[in-house]
Write a protein that holds these residues in place. Structure first.
Motif: not given
Length: 151
Positions: A35-36, A39, A46-47, A50-51, A54, A148, A150-151
């Protein structure tokens, strides 16, 4: 418009959480790495990153709470009726202290916590697979019961 590469990367983020069955904390390490690194290239990646994070953090929180309920209850229940004489002879300990008469309401709460934990881990496995399929089709998927962080 999402490309096939974005769909595949997002799907791989979801599937990388299954590494927890082979590598300790792999369900955090690999999704974070993927992800990093990707993203900034796509809003879809990115979405999904985060999902995934989380959801994994939520599962960790739920598991810790269930463990904090079940483990102390079992330790207290098993050792509350133990005398030092029964420790010497292990057979007497099993016969005298692990009978059905020592099961109380608190032990039932601990058993419910253990079975809830098992159900949580089974649901986690199937939800990861389901989210991977949805993501590979280009759909955004939101895990249920996710906090959540991480938003």
């Amino acid at each position: 418009m999402k490309t096939t590469s974005e769909n595949n990367t997002a799907t791989f983020i979801h599937l990388s959480t299954l590494s927890q069955y082979f590598i300790p904390f792999g369900n955090y390490i690999f999704p974070i790495l993927i992800w990093s690194s990707k993203k900034d290239e796509s809003e879809f990646i990115d979405y999904n990153g985060k999902q995934v994070l989380n959801f994994q953090l939520s599962i960790l929180l739920y598991s810790l709470v269930l463990g904090m309920i079940a483990i102390p209850i079992f330790i207290f229940t098993i050792f509350s009726t133990v005398s030092f004489n029964s420790i010497i002879n292990e057979h007497d300990f099993i016969v005298n202290h692990l009978n059905i008469e020592y099961i109380s309401g608190t032990v039932i709460v601990a058993l419910i916590a253990i079975f809830t934990f098992i159900g949580l881990k089974v649901a986690e496995f199937f939800l990861i697979i389901y989210a991977s399929v949805k993501t590979s089709n280009g759909e955004k998927y939101k895990y249920p019961l996710t906090i959540n962080f991480i938003k």
